[in-house]
Design a protein around this motif. Structure first.
Motif, PDB file in Angstrom:
ATOM      1  N   THR A 188       5.701  -2.531   1.416  1.00 46.68           N
ATOM      2  CA  THR A 188       5.162  -2.083   0.138  1.00 46.68           C
ATOM      3  C   THR A 188       4.694  -3.327  -0.614  1.00 46.68           C
ATOM      4  N   TYR A 189       3.434  -3.282  -1.112  1.00 45.05           N
ATOM      5  CA  TYR A 189       2.878  -4.448  -1.811  1.00 45.05           C
ATOM      6  C   TYR A 189       2.159  -3.986  -3.066  1.00 45.05           C
ATOM      7  N   ARG A 190       1.929  -4.933  -3.982  1.00 42.18           N
ATOM      8  CA  ARG A 190       1.252  -4.649  -5.232  1.00 42.18           C
ATOM      9  C   ARG A 190      -0.034  -5.462  -5.268  1.00 42.18           C
ATOM     10  N   LEU A 191      -1.154  -4.770  -5.526  1.00 42.88           N
ATOM     11  CA  LEU A 191      -2.462  -5.407  -5.608  1.00 42.88           C
ATOM     12  C   LEU A 191      -3.230  -4.778  -6.761  1.00 42.88           C
ATOM     13  N   ASP A 192      -3.681  -5.590  -7.671  1.00 47.11           N
ATOM     14  CA  ASP A 192      -4.457  -5.131  -8.833  1.00 47.11           C
ATOM     15  C   ASP A 192      -3.719  -4.052  -9.619  1.00 47.11           C
ATOM     16  N   GLY A 193      -2.397  -4.238  -9.763  1.00 42.03           N
ATOM     17  CA  GLY A 193      -1.595  -3.319 -10.570  1.00 42.03           C
ATOM     18  C   GLY A 193      -1.228  -2.020  -9.874  1.00 42.03           C
ATOM     19  N   GLN A 194      -1.632  -1.835  -8.619  1.00 45.41           N
ATOM     20  CA  GLN A 194      -1.291  -0.608  -7.893  1.00 45.41           C
ATOM     21  C   GLN A 194      -0.384  -0.954  -6.716  1.00 45.41           C
ATOM     22  N   THR A 195       0.492  -0.018  -6.369  1.00 42.26           N
ATOM     23  CA  THR A 195       1.436  -0.214  -5.261  1.00 42.26           C
ATOM     24  C   THR A 195       0.946   0.570  -4.052  1.00 42.26           C
ATOM     25  N   HIS A 196       0.982  -0.076  -2.878  1.00 38.16           N
ATOM     26  CA  HIS A 196       0.545   0.540  -1.628  1.00 38.16           C
ATOM     27  C   HIS A 196       1.588   0.244  -0.547  1.00 38.16           C
ATOM     28  N   THR A 197       1.575   1.035   0.512  1.00 36.50           N
ATOM     29  CA  THR A 197       2.463   0.803   1.654  1.00 36.50           C
ATOM     30  C   THR A 197       1.631   0.774   2.929  1.00 36.50           C
ATOM     31  N   VAL A 198       1.994  -0.134   3.827  1.00 35.18           N
ATOM     32  CA  VAL A 198       1.286  -0.282   5.094  1.00 35.18           C
ATOM     33  C   VAL A 198       2.318  -0.560   6.186  1.00 35.18           C
ATOM     34  N   ARG A 199       2.025  -0.148   7.416  1.00 36.84           N
ATOM     35  CA  ARG A 199       2.898  -0.430   8.573  1.00 36.84           C
ATOM     36  C   ARG A 199       2.403  -1.701   9.235  1.00 36.84           C
ATOM     37  N   MET A 200       3.339  -2.627   9.496  1.00 39.34           N
ATOM     38  CA  MET A 200       2.985  -3.903  10.135  1.00 39.34           C
ATOM     39  C   MET A 200       3.921  -4.144  11.316  1.00 39.34           C
ATOM     40  N   ASP A 201       3.418  -4.860  12.319  1.00 41.97           N
ATOM     41  CA  ASP A 201       4.225  -5.178  13.497  1.00 41.97           C
ATOM     42  C   ASP A 201       5.280  -6.239  13.200  1.00 41.97           C
ATOM     43  N   ASP A 202       4.927  -7.197  12.334  1.00 47.03           N
ATOM     44  CA  ASP A 202       5.823  -8.314  12.037  1.00 47.03           C
ATOM     45  C   ASP A 202       6.188  -8.318  10.558  1.00 47.03           C
ATOM     46  N   GLU A 203       7.315  -8.956  10.242  1.00 44.90           N
ATOM     47  CA  GLU A 203       7.741  -9.092   8.857  1.00 44.90           C
ATOM     48  C   GLU A 203       6.782 -10.040   8.137  1.00 44.90           C
ATOM     49  N   PRO A 204       6.242  -9.655   6.958  1.00 43.42           N
ATOM     50  CA  PRO A 204       5.134 -10.401   6.375  1.00 43.42           C
ATOM     51  C   PRO A 204       5.503 -11.622   5.530  1.00 43.42           C
ATOM     52  N   GLY A 205       6.663 -11.689   4.961  1.00 46.71           N
ATOM     53  CA  GLY A 205       6.956 -12.755   4.005  1.00 46.71           C
ATOM     54  C   GLY A 205       6.788 -12.222   2.591  1.00 46.71           C
ATOM     55  N   ASP A 206       6.541 -13.144   1.608  1.00 52.29           N
ATOM     56  CA  ASP A 206       6.488 -12.766   0.192  1.00 52.29           C
ATOM     57  C   ASP A 206       5.126 -12.282  -0.282  1.00 52.29           C
ATOM     58  N   ARG A 207       4.059 -12.608   0.450  1.00 53.75           N
ATOM     59  CA  ARG A 207       2.734 -12.215   0.004  1.00 53.75           C
ATOM     60  C   ARG A 207       1.812 -11.981   1.198  1.00 53.75           C
ATOM     61  N   LEU A 208       0.740 -11.204   0.924  1.00 51.76           N
ATOM     62  CA  LEU A 208      -0.242 -10.870   1.949  1.00 51.76           C
ATOM     63  C   LEU A 208      -1.620 -11.349   1.483  1.00 51.76           C
ATOM     64  N   PRO A 209      -2.406 -11.946   2.369  1.00 51.67           N
ATOM     65  CA  PRO A 209      -3.743 -12.390   1.971  1.00 51.67           C
ATOM     66  C   PRO A 209      -4.657 -11.195   1.710  1.00 51.67           C
ATOM     67  N   VAL A 210      -5.620 -11.395   0.813  1.00 53.96           N
ATOM     68  CA  VAL A 210      -6.583 -10.350   0.451  1.00 53.96           C
ATOM     69  C   VAL A 210      -7.964 -10.826   0.854  1.00 53.96           C
ATOM     70  N   ASP A 211      -8.731  -9.954   1.493  1.00 58.35           N
ATOM     71  CA  ASP A 211     -10.111 -10.270   1.887  1.00 58.35           C
ATOM     72  C   ASP A 211     -10.983  -9.075   1.521  1.00 58.35           C
ATOM     73  N   ASN A 212     -12.039  -9.323   0.765  1.00 61.71           N
ATOM     74  CA  ASN A 212     -12.947  -8.267   0.310  1.00 61.71           C
ATOM     75  C   ASN A 212     -12.207  -7.133  -0.375  1.00 61.71           C
ATOM     76  N   GLY A 213     -11.194  -7.478  -1.178  1.00 61.19           N
ATOM     77  CA  GLY A 213     -10.460  -6.477  -1.949  1.00 61.19           C
ATOM     78  C   GLY A 213      -9.431  -5.715  -1.155  1.00 61.19           C
ATOM     79  N   LYS A 214      -9.219  -6.045   0.136  1.00 58.86           N
ATOM     80  CA  LYS A 214      -8.244  -5.331   0.975  1.00 58.86           C
ATOM     81  C   LYS A 214      -7.240  -6.326   1.551  1.00 58.86           C
ATOM     82  N   VAL A 215      -6.017  -5.834   1.738  1.00 57.96           N
ATOM     83  CA  VAL A 215      -4.965  -6.670   2.309  1.00 57.96           C
ATOM     84  C   VAL A 215      -5.221  -6.884   3.791  1.00 57.96           C
ATOM     85  N   VAL A 216      -5.022  -8.125   4.243  1.00 56.87           N
ATOM     86  CA  VAL A 216      -5.169  -8.464   5.666  1.00 56.87           C
ATOM     87  C   VAL A 216      -3.789  -8.313   6.294  1.00 56.87           C
TER      88      VAL A 216
END
Length: 176
Positions: free
Chosen positions: A146-174
């Motif tokens: 679960t991550y927060r981007l631009d004041g909104q909360t989203h959830t995504v499934r990932m293969d590996d544990e991400p750490g404290d932050r996720l990079p953003v490219d073209n307004g979307k989480v990588v």
């Protein structure tokens, strides 16, 4: 205008142009240095049932095989002994009746005695007894992030544990 004022004006103008350009770049999706904040990471699991055969050695008591299934020997020996004992009683035709009654009672007693002896004639052995049991297995198959981007909360499934932050490219989480 003197040279110092001209240089200062040029620097201020350049900074203004760069600032406006950067703001426009950010507005058009230039997120090279943007990150989404990770707020929760939970392991995603999958459970399934798996059969397993469990065997154990068990001590059991068995009856030995019977050679005289109808207890004929016991009946015959009992009848003879009962007849001899019955012959000791009475006189005349009463003696014959006592002999017959003794033989019948002795035959029955001999039959039941042999039957009891056969049932208690046992041996102990060890046998393997197996049964199938179902085990529940659980395996990890990624992470629900679960991550927060631009004041909104989203959830995504990932293969590996991400750490404290996720990079953003073209307004979307990588996520790769």
């Amino acid at each position: 205008m003197n040279n110092s004022a001209t240089v200062a004006l040029a620097v201020v103008g350049t900074l203004a142009v760069v600032g406006v350009g950067y703001a426009g770049f950010q507005a058009m999706g230039g997120d090279a240095d943007r990150y989404a904040e990770v707020v929760k990471v939970e392991p995603a699991t999958k459970s399934y049932q798996e059969p397993e055969q469990r065997c154990e050695q068990v001590t059991v008591q068995r009856q030995k095989p019977v050679k005289d299934e109808h207890q004929i020997a016991g009946s015959a020996i009992g009848a003879v002994v009962g007849g001899v004992i019955g012959h000791q009683f009475g006189g005349g035709s009463g003696k014959d009746a006592a002999t017959a009654a003794g033989a019948i009672a002795g035959g029955y007693a001999g039959n039941k005695t042999q039957e009891h002896m056969q049932k208690s004639n046992t041996y102990t052995t060890t046998e393997e007894r197996c049964q199938t049991v179902m085990n529940t297995r659980t395996e990890k198959n990624g992470y629900n992030v679960t991550y927060r981007l631009d004041g909104q909360t989203h959830t995504v499934r990932m293969d590996d544990e991400p750490g404290d932050r996720l990079p953003v490219d073209n307004g979307k989480v990588v996520t790769d």
